[in-house]
Each structure stands twice: as structure tokens, then as C-alpha cells.
Design a protein around this motif. Structure first.
Motif, PDB file in Angstrom:
ATOM      1  N   GLU A   1     -31.645  18.246  31.332  1.00 28.80           N
ATOM      2  CA  GLU A   1     -30.289  17.677  31.421  1.00 28.80           C
ATOM      3  C   GLU A   1     -30.472  16.189  31.711  1.00 28.80           C
ATOM      4  O   GLU A   1     -31.464  15.778  32.307  1.00 28.80           O
TER       5      GLU A   1
ATOM      6  N   ARG B   1     -34.573  22.035  25.920  1.00 31.82           N
ATOM      7  CA  ARG B   1     -34.722  23.343  26.573  1.00 31.82           C
ATOM      8  C   ARG B   1     -35.429  24.262  25.601  1.00 31.82           C
ATOM      9  O   ARG B   1     -35.029  24.352  24.440  1.00 31.82           O
TER      10      ARG B   1
ATOM     11  N   GLU C   1     -23.048  12.854  29.669  1.00 25.19           N
ATOM     12  CA  GLU C   1     -22.778  13.361  31.018  1.00 25.19           C
ATOM     13  C   GLU C   1     -22.371  12.234  31.940  1.00 25.19           C
ATOM     14  O   GLU C   1     -22.746  11.071  31.734  1.00 25.19           O
TER      15      GLU C   1
ATOM     16  N   GLN D   1     -29.785  24.644  20.431  1.00 29.04           N
ATOM     17  CA  GLN D   1     -31.004  23.994  19.944  1.00 29.04           C
ATOM     18  C   GLN D   1     -32.009  23.843  21.079  1.00 29.04           C
ATOM     19  O   GLN D   1     -31.677  24.016  22.248  1.00 29.04           O
TER      20      GLN D   1
ATOM     21  N   GLU E   1     -19.311  28.543  24.890  1.00 25.30           N
ATOM     22  CA  GLU E   1     -19.217  27.255  25.581  1.00 25.30           C
ATOM     23  C   GLU E   1     -19.346  26.060  24.641  1.00 25.30           C
ATOM     24  O   GLU E   1     -20.210  26.007  23.782  1.00 25.30           O
ATOM     25  N   LEU E   2     -18.430  25.110  24.878  1.00 20.56           N
ATOM     26  CA  LEU E   2     -18.514  23.822  24.183  1.00 20.56           C
ATOM     27  C   LEU E   2     -19.010  22.785  25.184  1.00 20.56           C
ATOM     28  O   LEU E   2     -20.032  22.128  24.962  1.00 20.56           O
TER      29      LEU E   2
HETATM   30  N1  GAP Z   1     -25.891  18.729  33.628  1.00 20.80           N
HETATM   31  C1  GAP Z   1     -25.197  19.944  33.458  1.00 20.80           C
HETATM   32  C2  GAP Z   1     -25.669  20.742  32.343  1.00 20.80           C
HETATM   33  O1  GAP Z   1     -26.651  20.406  31.703  1.00 20.80           O
HETATM   34  P1  GAP Z   1     -25.109  22.863  30.872  1.00 20.80           P
HETATM   35  O2  GAP Z   1     -23.863  23.709  30.834  1.00 20.80           O
HETATM   36  O3  GAP Z   1     -26.419  23.578  30.988  1.00 20.80           O
HETATM   37  O4  GAP Z   1     -24.887  21.847  32.084  1.00 20.80           O
HETATM   38  C3  GAP Z   1     -24.079  21.028  29.354  1.00 20.80           C
HETATM   39  O5  GAP Z   1     -25.140  21.922  29.586  1.00 20.80           O
HETATM   40  C4  GAP Z   1     -23.697  20.992  27.894  1.00 20.80           C
HETATM   41  O6  GAP Z   1     -24.848  20.686  27.094  1.00 20.80           O
HETATM   42  C5  GAP Z   1     -23.208  22.331  27.345  1.00 20.80           C
HETATM   43  O7  GAP Z   1     -21.832  22.534  27.637  1.00 20.80           O
HETATM   44  C6  GAP Z   1     -23.455  22.161  25.867  1.00 20.80           C
HETATM   45  O8  GAP Z   1     -22.439  21.377  25.272  1.00 20.80           O
HETATM   46  C7  GAP Z   1     -24.748  21.363  25.853  1.00 20.80           C
HETATM   47  N2  GAP Z   1     -25.908  22.248  25.672  1.00 20.80           N
HETATM   48  C8  GAP Z   1     -26.558  22.953  26.621  1.00 20.80           C
HETATM   49  N3  GAP Z   1     -27.576  23.638  26.077  1.00 20.80           N
HETATM   50  C9  GAP Z   1     -27.576  23.376  24.761  1.00 20.80           C
HETATM   51  C10 GAP Z   1     -28.392  23.790  23.658  1.00 20.80           C
HETATM   52  N4  GAP Z   1     -29.431  24.596  23.816  1.00 20.80           N
HETATM   53  N5  GAP Z   1     -28.109  23.307  22.416  1.00 20.80           N
HETATM   54  C11 GAP Z   1     -27.054  22.455  22.237  1.00 20.80           C
HETATM   55  N6  GAP Z   1     -26.258  22.033  23.251  1.00 20.80           N
HETATM   56  C12 GAP Z   1     -26.504  22.484  24.484  1.00 20.80           C
END
Ligand code: GAP
Length: 388
Positions: free
Chosen positions: A110, A142, A161, A154, A224-225
């Protein structure tokens, strides 16, 4: 109804590839799961979304700072933040340095931690009074177990953020404010039908006392968006950081509200919301009904015929004139005019201007509206107003 179209995702993936928005990464070697490349129009669409986010969440306000921190940090950062113990395998490991100097570190999962770790620097540089926020747009990584659904999940993605630092007593007030700002932003970029889900305690991230998931109705289901979290003082405390409250003379650990928006999921939701099928002039067509603010091409300028130098010259003049007022302009003289319109429809261009023989006589052009397909004559000198 387009949202019930079982082929919608396939259509979007295919349009994105055909028209140069998004390609599979390493495609000539069979691709690599969880990684995607943005092409020309995809980059511009994504940039436009990020620019508008920076405008609304940072530059329109007086209480925000922006930062751009490194993707790899000292190994202790992600240990202190609880990511290593809570997410383990999902974090990409990497080596920093060579030989005896080698240390194991990680690609950030993040962007937030870079902001927390720089908290003292920001305070020392700018001396902000609470509440204030620090924003960042950048890549996160990730090692997702099952990357899927195009750019939805992805392994390499981008986040927009911000960490908003407040006094504990004010958390509900600012949580509510950011909730509104996020909803407004969704509307502004053309994302329809957001559902808010208050995430129950057991499902929240380790740092959160309250989370709202902003969910979108994707073709594969509601998911989730974006997220909005009340991260309490969890991160600053774990990094051993605090703040001198000049109104009381006491040192406190500020609490944090965090709106976190995925860039790629925003792009996906924008494309899905914009994709439209209709009939024009008795022919089926599909187009992207993108908002003018974020469309990769705002206006396309065409000479009616490519082999008439007088038309091409005039079209070039109009193109140069329009370009002074709008940055994303395209000149196209390829193929017949109908095909050019269809191509611009598919990339979501709101306006097309055609220069024909009448233009040479009376300085008017044909202005075509993407959504209605309607064409009207407009004086060249009135074009700017007509394109706003
Ligand atoms: N800092 C808080 C945080 O990272 P999260 O809900 O794990 O919270 C935030 O991630 C946002 O990042 C998600 O709502 C999504 O839009 C995006 N996100 C998280 N993982 C993702 C992934 N594997 N691929 C694309 N977007 C992703």
C-alpha cells in the motif's frame, strides 16, 4: 440492460486491446497472471483520472500536502506496520544490495506506509495544524493468490491514497466528510451505482476500527472499488511518531482517516459504466460514453478527404487553433468519415470536427456529438464555446 450482458467484460477487454487502452503484460511470451500494460489511450484515461483526483482531494483544499515515497523501504517499516505478520506471503520479497550488503526487503503493498513514515518530515517542513492530510499516488504490489477479472485483481496496481490526521474526538465528522467527497468524485468521473458496505469487525484490516467498502456492480458481481478506513492511531503509534499540539502544548498521536482509491479499479468501473450499445443510422454501434473531463481524446479533427490539400491545410489550421484550448486533440485523415466517427466513438471522444468544401467558403465546420450522433454547422470562431 448493459449491466446484465454476460459478455460485457469480454467486450471491454477486447475493446481495450483493439483500441490501445490495455494489453496483457508480456503477451508474446504467453502473458503473466496479474500484470497488465496500459497503452496510449489507457495511459491518458488513467492520467486524467489521477489528475482529477489530485485536483479534488489535494489542490482544491488548503489542508493537504502531496508526497511521492519510495516503493521499497527499510525492512522495519512493514514489520512495524503489521503487514509482515498479517499478510506474510502476499508481500513481494526482494533483495536490496549485493554480496555481504544484501538485505531482504519488500515491495510496498500500500502507498500509505510511506506517508506515515514521513510524518515527522512533513510536520517539520510545513508546521501544519490539525487536521491536515498527506496524499500519494503510486504503485503497490501484492502477490495475490488468484489474480483475476482483468485489471480488478492484479499483482501490480496503482493507488490514490491519503492519510488525514485528526484529533481522536473528530473521527466521525471527518469520516463522514471524506465519504461525501468520495461519492462526489465517483459521480464526477462517471461511475454509476456505488453501494456502500460497512465492513463488519471480523472482516476489517488489522489497523481499522471502521471501514466502508465502496462497492461497484461489476459483471462478475458486486465487489470492492475503493475503501474508506478509520485507522485510529495504529500506524503512527507503531512507528513511534507523535505530534506537538500547539493549542494545548501537549504531545499527542493523531488519529487517521484514510480514503484509499485503486486507480485501476477506477479505470475498470469508468469503462464499464461508459460502455454503451445503441443503433445509429440503422446500424448497431458501441461507444464509450466517457465524461468530457477524462476522455483520452476531447476532440478529433478530420479533413473530409485526405487527397484534397486545401481541405487538409484548413483542417490543420483548425486543429492548431483548437489545440490551444484543449490538450487532448487528435487529427485523423484515415479511411472514410463513417469509420473515423466509429473509431472515435469507441475510444469515447465527445466531439468530432469535420472540415469540408463548405468550410473553405463560409468558415463553418461540422461538429458531431458522440452520444446523439447529431451533426451541426458551427462557425470556426465559435468552436471553443461549443467544445466546453
Ligand atoms: N491503504 C489501505 C489499503 O491499501 P485496501 O482495501 O487493501 O486498503 C485499497 O486497498 C484499494 O486498492 C482497493 O479499494 C482497490 O481499489 C485497490 N486494490 C487493492 N488490491 C488490489 C489489487 N490486487 N488489484 C487492483 N487494485 C487493488
Amino acid at each position: 440492460m448493459k449491466k446484465e450482458d454476460p459478455k460485457l467484460m469480454e467486450k471491454i477487454v477486447s475493446l481495450c486491446k483493439r483500441r490501445g487502452f490495455i494489453y496483457p503484460s508480456s503477451e508474446i511470451y504467453g502473458g503473466i497472471a496479474g500484470f497488465w500494460n496500459y497503452g496510449h489511450y489507457g495511459v491518458i484515461l488513467k492520467e486524467n483520472i489521477k489528475c482529477l483526483w489530485k485536483q479534488r482531494f489535494v489542490f482544491d483544499r488548503e489542508d493537504m500536502f502531496i508526497t511521492d515515497t519510495s516503493i521499497i523501504s527499510a525492512p522495519k517499516v512493514l514489520e512495524a506496520s503489521g503487514h509482515i505478520s498479517n499478510f506474510g506471503n502476499e508481500i513481494f520479497k526482494t533483495q536490496v544490495g549485493t554480496g555481504e550488503e544484501t538485505a531482504v526487503s519488500h515491495l510496498r503493498p500500500e502507498t500509505a506506509q510511506g506517508i506515515f513514515v514521513d510524518f515527522k518530515n512533513v510536520v517539520d517542513s510545513h508546521h501544519p495544524a490539525l487536521p491536515f492530510g498527506v496524499a500519494q499516488v503510486g504503485k503497490a504490489f501484492r502477490n495475490e493468490i488468484s489474480p483475476r477479472d482483468f485489471i480488478f485483481r492484479q499483482r501490480e496496481f496503482e493507488q490514490m491514497e491519503l492519510e488525514y490526521f485528526i484529533r481522536e474526538a473528530d473521527w466521525e465528522k471527518y469520516f463522514e466528510e471524506w465519504r461525501k467527497t468520495m461519492n462526489k468524485f465517483a459521480k464526477e468521473i462517471g461511475i454509476a451505482r456505488i453501494h456502500e458496505l460497512d465492513v463488519p469487525e471480523g472482516d476489517r484490516a488489522h489497523y481499522s476500527k471502521r471501514t466502508i467498502d465502496f462497492q461497484f456492480n461489476y459483471p462478475f458481481g458486486q465487489a470492492e472499488l475503493w475503501g474508506l478506513a478509520y485507522r485510529t492511531d495504529f500506524d503512527l503509534k507503531n512507528h513511534g511518531l507523535d505530534y506537538l499540539d500547539e493549542t494545548t502544548g501537549k504531545r499527542i498521536v493523531p488519529h487517521v482517516i484514510e480514503p484509499s482509491l485503486g486507480v485501476d479499479r477506477s479505470v475498470l468501473a469508468v469503462l464499464l459504466s461508459a460502455y454503451t450499445e445503441d443503433e445509429l443510422g440503422g446500424e448497431p454501434r458501441n461507444y464509450l460514453k466517457l465524461s468530457k473531463n477524462i476522455a483520452p481524446v476531447r476532440v478529433a479533427v478530420f479533413p473530409l478527404l485526405k487527397n484534397k490539400p486545401e481541405l487538409v491545410k484548413k483542417a490543420r489550421e483548425v486543429y492548431a487553433m483548437v489545440k490551444k484550448d484543449f490538450s487532448s486533440i487528435e487529427f485523423d485523415d484515415n479511411g472514410n468519415i463513417g469509420k473515423r466517427y466509429r473509431r472515435q466513438d469507441e475510444i469515447g471522444t465527445p466531439f468530432c470536427i469535420t472540415i469540408d468544401f463548405d468550410t473553405l467558403e463560409d468558415d463553418t465546420v461540422t461538429l458531431r456529438d458522440r452520444d446523439s450522433g447529431e451533426q451541426r454547422r458551427v462557425k470556426i470562431k465559435d468552436l471553443k464555446e461549443a467544445l466546453i
